[in-house]
Design a protein around this motif. Structure first.
Motif, short mmCIF file in Angstrom:
data_model
loop_
_atom_site.label_atom_id
_atom_site.label_comp_id
_atom_site.label_asym_id
_atom_site.label_seq_id
_atom_site.Cartn_x
_atom_site.Cartn_y
_atom_site.Cartn_z
N LEU A 182 23.82 -26.38 -33.08
CA LEU A 182 22.64 -27.16 -33.47
C LEU A 182 22.95 -28.64 -33.59
N GLU A 191 14.33 -28.16 -35.90
CA GLU A 191 14.95 -27.45 -34.78
C GLU A 191 15.65 -26.18 -35.26
N LEU A 236 17.80 -32.32 -29.88
CA LEU A 236 18.88 -31.35 -30.06
C LEU A 236 18.87 -30.26 -28.99
N ARG A 237 18.08 -30.45 -27.94
CA ARG A 237 18.04 -29.49 -26.85
C ARG A 237 18.62 -30.12 -25.59
N HIS A 241 13.02 -23.61 -35.57
CA HIS A 241 12.60 -23.17 -34.23
C HIS A 241 13.59 -22.18 -33.64
N ARG A 242 14.87 -22.46 -33.75
CA ARG A 242 15.88 -21.57 -33.17
C ARG A 242 15.96 -20.26 -33.96
N TYR A 247 14.34 -33.69 -38.35
CA TYR A 247 14.39 -33.14 -37.01
C TYR A 247 15.43 -32.02 -36.91
N GLY A 298 12.64 -32.99 -32.73
CA GLY A 298 13.61 -31.91 -32.63
C GLY A 298 14.12 -31.68 -31.23
N SER A 299 13.40 -32.18 -30.20
CA SER A 299 13.83 -31.98 -28.81
C SER A 299 15.12 -32.71 -28.48
N GLU A 339 19.62 -21.98 -25.46
CA GLU A 339 19.79 -22.90 -26.59
C GLU A 339 20.38 -22.19 -27.80
N HIS A 360 22.72 -39.10 -31.65
CA HIS A 360 21.37 -38.60 -31.37
C HIS A 360 20.40 -39.74 -31.10
#
Length: 477
Positions: free
Chosen positions: A385, A448, A159-160, A451-452, A444, A156-157, A380, A247
């Motif tokens: 996303l 994410e 996407l940061r 998480h957001r 992923y 998922g990182s 973020e 990605h």
């Protein structure tokens, strides 16, 4: 007996006086050799001058922008098509010892196999990968072969945004050149010799591990096909393909230490993308999506050095100088035309270009006038996303966007459609509602999103205890 027609500069007659013979047009640059290709009306070049013109345009594009520093690692994204293959040839020639002003960066290559979603059989995919690997091995550069299925296993990182401008300041281009020259002199003095020559080509996986078998497991391929089958329109599938490809390239660049990535979009492709993104509601990000530099990811910068080459110029260059290509078919569809917004725009522009040769260049030059400074996002939660651009829906009530946004915001929970909507920009919201149920999205992306959403709920709970930036400045003054 009829009088002979007057002789002119362009036309002659054979000895029978019946068939007109076209006289070769001289080269507009050297004036000696016959023109082999006409780029624009009145601009005919011989092969030698055309090659010099093509090489100079590539070198001038890199030199004018000064984005790539000496000694920097640059990852070349190669699809095997005409534009990316011509870009690879320019880099090869720029790094050769016979070049007067050599390029000073350290290249790496990546190719992503997309045959699973393009209707290719495993045997056809193996054949294409074998041909592509043979071309990459000939370059002597390190290369990475990946399949689109591996995007489903990304963390998922990806996407940061990575640490970029907010970190330590970069040295100026002049300081970087001086430091690189001093380093080379020191290496020569230490007896290391020429460090810029290409060694044996090596293959790695996209995450830096030793290369795995060419084709991924069948279960992973089936999961990827289910993801694309869930998309309702071909436009959504095209956007999904671009997202997964981007990605995966970004993840490879980060894990292998490449701060720059070169892509091979031509002027024709950039013009099509500009109009396509307008139709998809991405007008706020045109400068980022089509400009020479794309710095939305922070630690990895995308560079488009082929964006001033017309597709015609690239085709002639590859034909004249034997540049090999490996063509992958597009996304399969039963309809031949008007299948997606991307193909509709491409057909529209190429049709106009056939009758009005300045169409594509005019669209491209119009896009050049757009501001290249992207909107800033402080966290973020203020970034999309999927595309990582700053959210452009802050004033949606005033901008009359609310009636056009997704209305199927039903369900509860972190994986519901309603949970994804606040995390997306306007253009991605329009595409998202055609991508099928959120449960079919890559793992992923779902991770994410959870998480957001969790971070957003936590921020909302403690919002009344937080100080705004202007309040902090008032208190300290």
């Amino acid at each position: 007996m009829a009088a002979a027609a007057p002789w002119d500069r362009d036309w002659g007659w054979d000895r029978h006086g019946a068939v007109p013979l076209r006289q070769p047009r001289p080269c507009v640059k050297c004036g000696e050799s016959a023109a082999a290709v006409v780029i624009r009306v009145g601009d005919g070049f011989c092969r030698a001058c055309f090659r010099e013109y093509f090489v100079h345009k590539f070198r001038a594009m890199l030199g004018k922008n000064r984005v790539i520093f000496p000694g920097e690692k640059v990852l070349l994204a190669l699809s095997g098509g005409p534009a990316s293959s011509a870009m690879l040839r320019q880099v090869q020639e720029g790094l050769s010892r016979e070049t007067a002003k050599r390029l000073r960066f350290v290249p790496g290559l990546i190719h992503i196999d997309e045959g699973a979603v393009c209707g290719q059989s495993p045997a056809q995919r193996e054949q294409n990968l074998a041909r592509m690997e043979a071309l990459l091995q000939e370059t002597g550069f390190p290369y990475y072969l990946a399949s689109l299925e591996q995007a489903l296993e990304l963390p998922g990182s990806v996407l940061r945004r990575g640490p970029g401008a907010a970190g330590e300041p970069y040295p100026s281009y002049k300081e970087a050149v001086e430091g690189f020259i001093q380093q080379q002199r020191q290496e020569v003095a230490d007896g290391d010799g020429d460090t810029s020559s290409a060694g044996p080509s090596t293959q790695h996986g996209p995450g830096g591990h030793p290369a795995a078998p060419r084709l991924p497991p069948a279960a992973l391929t089936a999961e990827l096909l289910r993801l694309f089958e869930a998309a309702e329109t071909l436009t959504a599938k095209e956007e999904l393909l671009q997202m997964l490809r981007g990605h995966l390239i970004l993840h490879t660049a980060r894990t292998r230490g490449y701060p720059k990535v070169m892509t091979g979009e031509s002027c024709t492709r950039v013009a099509v993308k500009l109009l396509t993104n307008l139709a998809l509601g991405r007008g706020a990000f045109l400068a980022v999506d089509t400009g020479f530099v794309d710095s939305r990811h922070g630690d990895v910068t995308l560079v488009r050095p082929m964006r001033e080459y017309m597709a015609k110029e690239i085709a002639f260059y590859n034909h004249f100088f034997g540049v090999p290509t490996v063509i992958t078919p597009p996304l399969s569809t039963k309809r031949r035309e008007k299948t997606s917004i991307h193909r509709l725009m491409e057909s529209f522009l190429l049709g106009l270009q056939a009758d009005f040769p300045s169409t594509i260049s005019t669209v491209y030059r119009t896009g050049e006038k757009l501001s290249a400074v992207p909107a800033e996002a402080s966290s973020e939660l203020q970034r999309c996303l999927l595309c990582l651009c700053a959210l452009d829906i802050a004033g949606e009530e005033e901008l009359a966007l609310e009636p056009t946004l997704v209305t199927e915001e039903t369900g509860d929970g972190a994986d519901s459609r309603a949970a994804f909507i606040p995390l997306l920009c306007y253009g991605c919201r329009l595409t998202f509602k055609e991508m099928g149920p959120p449960a079919t999205l890559p793992p992923y992306v779902r991770a994410e999103a959870r998480h957001r959403s969790c971070r957003a709920r936590m921020k909302e709970q403690i919002q009344e205890f937080l100080l705004e930036d202007d309040e902090e400045e008032t208190g300290t003054s």
